[in-house]
Scaffold this motif. Structure first.
Motif, PDB file in Angstrom:
ATOM      1  N   HIS A 462       0.847  -1.191   0.000  1.00 47.64           N
ATOM      2  CA  HIS A 462       0.000   0.000   0.000  1.00 47.64           C
ATOM      3  C   HIS A 462       0.887   1.248   0.000  1.00 47.64           C
ATOM      4  O   HIS A 462       1.887   1.307   0.697  1.00 47.64           O
ATOM      5  CB  HIS A 462      -0.887   0.026   1.254  1.00 47.64           C
ATOM      6  CG  HIS A 462      -1.880  -1.086   1.308  1.00 47.64           C
ATOM      7  ND1 HIS A 462      -3.156  -0.967   0.785  1.00 47.64           N
ATOM      8  CD2 HIS A 462      -1.796  -2.346   1.822  1.00 47.64           C
ATOM      9  CE1 HIS A 462      -3.815  -2.089   0.985  1.00 47.64           C
ATOM     10  NE2 HIS A 462      -3.021  -2.947   1.610  1.00 47.64           N
ATOM     11  N   SER A 488       0.045  -7.497  -5.315  1.00 41.99           N
ATOM     12  CA  SER A 488      -0.903  -6.400  -5.515  1.00 41.99           C
ATOM     13  C   SER A 488      -0.241  -5.112  -5.049  1.00 41.99           C
ATOM     14  O   SER A 488       0.189  -5.002  -3.898  1.00 41.99           O
ATOM     15  CB  SER A 488      -2.191  -6.646  -4.715  1.00 41.99           C
ATOM     16  OG  SER A 488      -2.806  -7.849  -5.127  1.00 41.99           O
ATOM     17  N   ILE A 490      -0.702  -1.073  -4.631  1.00 44.05           N
ATOM     18  CA  ILE A 490      -1.598   0.089  -4.600  1.00 44.05           C
ATOM     19  C   ILE A 490      -0.712   1.325  -4.644  1.00 44.05           C
ATOM     20  O   ILE A 490      -0.025   1.655  -3.683  1.00 44.05           O
ATOM     21  CB  ILE A 490      -2.486   0.080  -3.349  1.00 44.05           C
ATOM     22  CG1 ILE A 490      -3.426  -1.131  -3.378  1.00 44.05           C
ATOM     23  CG2 ILE A 490      -3.318   1.357  -3.280  1.00 44.05           C
ATOM     24  CD1 ILE A 490      -2.876  -2.370  -2.738  1.00 44.05           C
ATOM     25  N   SER A 491      -0.703   2.006  -5.779  1.00 42.73           N
ATOM     26  CA  SER A 491       0.242   3.084  -6.032  1.00 42.73           C
ATOM     27  C   SER A 491      -0.240   4.408  -5.443  1.00 42.73           C
ATOM     28  O   SER A 491      -1.434   4.723  -5.483  1.00 42.73           O
ATOM     29  CB  SER A 491       0.471   3.245  -7.532  1.00 42.73           C
ATOM     30  OG  SER A 491       1.249   4.389  -7.797  1.00 42.73           O
ATOM     31  N   GLN A 512       5.284   5.981 -14.771  1.00 48.33           N
ATOM     32  CA  GLN A 512       4.446   4.886 -14.287  1.00 48.33           C
ATOM     33  C   GLN A 512       4.532   3.685 -15.223  1.00 48.33           C
ATOM     34  O   GLN A 512       4.642   2.539 -14.775  1.00 48.33           O
ATOM     35  CB  GLN A 512       2.996   5.342 -14.169  1.00 48.33           C
ATOM     36  CG  GLN A 512       2.702   6.212 -12.948  1.00 48.33           C
ATOM     37  CD  GLN A 512       1.216   6.493 -12.812  1.00 48.33           C
ATOM     38  OE1 GLN A 512       0.542   6.780 -13.801  1.00 48.33           O
ATOM     39  NE2 GLN A 512       0.709   6.430 -11.592  1.00 48.33           N
ATOM     40  N   THR A 532      -0.335  -6.973 -10.190  1.00 46.45           N
ATOM     41  CA  THR A 532      -1.457  -6.079 -10.495  1.00 46.45           C
ATOM     42  C   THR A 532      -1.179  -4.726  -9.863  1.00 46.45           C
ATOM     43  O   THR A 532      -0.844  -4.642  -8.679  1.00 46.45           O
ATOM     44  CB  THR A 532      -2.784  -6.643  -9.949  1.00 46.45           C
ATOM     45  OG1 THR A 532      -2.968  -7.976 -10.446  1.00 46.45           O
ATOM     46  CG2 THR A 532      -3.947  -5.771 -10.380  1.00 46.45           C
ATOM     47  N   LEU A 533      -1.331  -3.672 -10.640  1.00 44.82           N
ATOM     48  CA  LEU A 533      -1.083  -2.314 -10.178  1.00 44.82           C
ATOM     49  C   LEU A 533      -2.406  -1.571 -10.069  1.00 44.82           C
ATOM     50  O   LEU A 533      -3.185  -1.521 -11.018  1.00 44.82           O
ATOM     51  CB  LEU A 533      -0.152  -1.576 -11.142  1.00 44.82           C
ATOM     52  CG  LEU A 533       0.172  -0.117 -10.806  1.00 44.82           C
ATOM     53  CD1 LEU A 533       0.957  -0.038  -9.501  1.00 44.82           C
ATOM     54  CD2 LEU A 533       0.953   0.542 -11.947  1.00 44.82           C
ATOM     55  N   TYR A 534      -2.670  -1.006  -8.876  1.00 40.90           N
ATOM     56  CA  TYR A 534      -3.870  -0.203  -8.643  1.00 40.90           C
ATOM     57  C   TYR A 534      -3.442   1.220  -8.337  1.00 40.90           C
ATOM     58  O   TYR A 534      -2.418   1.448  -7.696  1.00 40.90           O
ATOM     59  CB  TYR A 534      -4.686  -0.751  -7.465  1.00 40.90           C
ATOM     60  CG  TYR A 534      -5.093  -2.196  -7.606  1.00 40.90           C
ATOM     61  CD1 TYR A 534      -6.281  -2.543  -8.238  1.00 40.90           C
ATOM     62  CD2 TYR A 534      -4.295  -3.212  -7.088  1.00 40.90           C
ATOM     63  CE1 TYR A 534      -6.664  -3.864  -8.364  1.00 40.90           C
ATOM     64  CE2 TYR A 534      -4.666  -4.543  -7.202  1.00 40.90           C
ATOM     65  CZ  TYR A 534      -5.847  -4.865  -7.845  1.00 40.90           C
ATOM     66  OH  TYR A 534      -6.215  -6.182  -7.965  1.00 40.90           O
ATOM     67  N   ARG A 535      -4.252   2.188  -8.769  1.00 45.03           N
ATOM     68  CA  ARG A 535      -3.988   3.585  -8.444  1.00 45.03           C
ATOM     69  C   ARG A 535      -4.962   4.028  -7.364  1.00 45.03           C
ATOM     70  O   ARG A 535      -6.171   3.916  -7.538  1.00 45.03           O
ATOM     71  CB  ARG A 535      -4.135   4.471  -9.684  1.00 45.03           C
ATOM     72  CG  ARG A 535      -3.077   4.212 -10.753  1.00 45.03           C
ATOM     73  CD  ARG A 535      -3.222   5.215 -11.897  1.00 45.03           C
ATOM     74  NE  ARG A 535      -2.200   5.022 -12.913  1.00 45.03           N
ATOM     75  CZ  ARG A 535      -2.355   4.231 -13.973  1.00 45.03           C
ATOM     76  NH1 ARG A 535      -3.493   3.585 -14.137  1.00 45.03           N
ATOM     77  NH2 ARG A 535      -1.379   4.091 -14.854  1.00 45.03           N
ATOM     78  N   SER A 536      -4.436   4.527  -6.261  1.00 43.38           N
ATOM     79  CA  SER A 536      -5.296   4.954  -5.158  1.00 43.38           C
ATOM     80  C   SER A 536      -5.867   6.337  -5.434  1.00 43.38           C
ATOM     81  O   SER A 536      -5.375   7.071  -6.274  1.00 43.38           O
ATOM     82  CB  SER A 536      -4.508   4.979  -3.851  1.00 43.38           C
ATOM     83  OG  SER A 536      -3.447   5.911  -3.936  1.00 43.38           O
TER      84      SER A 536
END
Length: 536
Positions: A462, A488, A490-491, A512, A532-536
């Motif tokens: 995170h 996982s 969370i960027s 990115q 997996t990359l998620y953008r917060s």
């Protein structure tokens, strides 16, 4: 004239007879409604309306009191909310003062003060009437939140004392007494707290007791026959210890202490204490900004310790531990605190989930730490959660924890929340990400990491920014974790403040893409590993 008078009297008597006959045949259907149906109807009314209804007559007062005795209530007496509700109606009658007119302003403020005082008096009368109707009744939940003023002159403290005595002497299952007026203080700043009434209370059905902003004396209570949860927030504790409270509370399972002042040996005992959950957050003794812990807790499932310093810490016989959270904010560390942390970790080795912050991670691999001498110490650990900044000083601690957790399945990293930075400064800090020719700490690790060989399946990060230390740790995990299934990320890159220049936004997006592509290109020991990359 005489005949007219006789006729009038005759008609009058006739009307009286008919009225009397009508009354004799009038039926009050309320008397014939079954009690169960009547109580069902009353259950739809708000508590405030029931109190108002009790004032209609003695009969309705008895009906409402009977209803309360059969149907346990949830009572919420919040002084701020009640006073605001009353003022909302009365304040509309006040005339706003003329601009610049001192006399008008003074009169307005005086009137406003009188309205507030009157509203508080109405709130007090409402609470008095409610408690009168609930006397001897079982109450599911009682919240009593009133502002305590040490030097008030209106006698409110006497009223509060009478209500608190009512709460401890009647059958209440969950009790929350809050005298903080919404204020929150550090333990060292607690002054002029509300003094709970002295007595010899023995609540029979009380299961949950929450106190906020008061003094607590164990000597005022004989026994807590049914108490399961005790939460003390902003409380100064006298003449007591955890062992004594546990002896008076045979069913006690959950103890929470937050921003409290506790006796020096409050958390020290040779006897077994059978609580299941213990949380000690930012507490101090009367002398020191820390405290000693030496407890035997064979039934303990969850342990939370948050504070500024560590002293002697021993948790014994905690063989059923599931979850441990240790967060110390101290910047510097010495061998005494290092040994205390090592002792706590040794006593927590049966836990299945462990959460540590930066200070603990840096102190772990010290020379005197017993954890270094116990390989595979956390044999039951399945989930490791670390709140880190991934500075180089933390690497040995992370390595130590991974080596000590042979059956670890999930690793979670919570990166420190970044301050707002300039994009150009951030670029300068991460330019070395794309140059991995230099030997790194993780490449020199020749230890055997059993969890990487056999059990680690998931990594969650995170607040990821893409710093060089983050990338190198991810590279190490990908190259060593043979059964890894997913990472996982969370960027937090989107939280960086851009100057608004379109060119900078383009560079930001390009970075990115490059970073994620590099992660995908890292060698992987597990063919099943997915990123997996998620953008917060």
């Amino acid at each position: 004239m005489e005949s007219n008078s006789r006729s009038y009297d005759k008609d009058k008597n006739l009307v009286k007879r008919r009225t009397k006959q009508h009354k004799s045949y009038t039926i009050d259907y309320m008397n014939y409604i079954p009690e169960a149906i009547l109580f069902h109807i009353l259950s739809f009314l708000p508590h405030r309306e029931l109190i108002v209804m009790s004032l209609l007559s003695k009969r309705w007062k008895g009906i409402v009191a009977s209803f309360f005795s059969v149907i346990p209530q949830n009572l919420n007496f919040n002084e701020v909310e009640m006073t605001r509700s009353i003022l909302r109606k009365d304040i509309q009658l006040l005339q706003l003062p003329l601009t610049g007119n001192f006399a008008s302003t003074r009169n307005y403020l005086q009137s406003l003060y009188q309205l507030i005082h009157a509203a508080r008096e109405k709130s007090i009368q409402f609470v008095d009437q409610s408690f009168l109707l609930h006397s001897g009744c079982t109450i599911n939940n009682l919240l009593l939140s009133f502002q305590f003023e040490a030097h008030e002159v209106f006698g409110y403290t006497r009223k509060i004392n009478s209500w608190v005595k009512f709460a401890f002497e009647n059958e209440i299952r969950e009790l929350f007494l809050d005298f903080s007026a919404g204020q929150f203080y550090e333990a060292s700043d607690l002054t002029e707290l509300y003094e709970l009434p002295h007595g010899s209370f023995a609540p029979k059905v009380l299961e949950t007791l929450i106190l906020n902003f008061c003094n607590f004396r164990s000597s005022s209570f004989q026994v807590f026959e049914s108490l399961q949860r005790l939460s003390l927030v902003q409380v100064e504790i006298f003449d007591s210890s955890l062992a004594e409270l546990a002896s008076k509370s045979p069913l006690l399972q959950d103890v929470n202490l937050e921003n409290c002042i506790i006796p020096e040996n409050f958390l020290v005992s040779d006897e077994d204490i059978t609580i299941k959950k213990l949380s000690v957050v930012n507490c101090e003794t009367h002398v020191w900004p820390t405290y000693s812990i030496d407890l035997s807790t064979p039934c303990l499932l969850m342990l939370t310790i948050l504070g500024s310093y560590f002293m002697t810490t021993h948790i014994r016989n905690a063989t059923q531990l599931l979850d441990v959270f240790v967060g110390i904010s101290e910047v510097h560390a010495d061998h005494v605190q290092g040994e205390a942390l090592g002792s706590l970790m040794t006593g927590s080795m049966h836990c299945q989930s462990l959460t540590l912050t930066t200070w603990s991670i840096q102190v772990l691999p010290t020379r005197n730490n017993s954890l270094e001498r116990l390989p595979n110490a956390f044999n039951n650990l399945k989930h490791l959660c670390l709140a880190v900044g991934l500075a180089k000083q933390e690497f040995p601690g992370i390595s130590c924890l991974l080596r000590s957790s042979p059956n670890l399945e999930t690793l979670t990293l919570h990166m420190h929340e970044p301050e707002i930075v300039d994009w150009e400064e951030f670029q300068e800090d991460v330019l070395d990400i794309f140059d991995f020719e230099e030997q790194t700490y993780w490449e020199t690790q020749n230890w055997i990491f059993n969890c990487l060989h056999n059990s680690l399946k998931e990594v969650v990060i995170h607040g990821f920014l893409g710093s060089i230390n983050e990338m190198r740790l991810l590279q190490f995990l990908l190259e060593k974790a043979r059964v890894l299934e997913r990472i996982s990320i969370i960027s937090n890159l989107a939280k960086l403040i851009l100057a608004g220049d379109p060119q900078q936004q383009i560079e930001h997006m390009q970075f990115q893409c490059q970073m994620f592509q590099m992660l995908l290109n890292f060698p992987k020991a597990s063919t099943q590993a997915r990123i997996t990359l998620y953008r917060s």
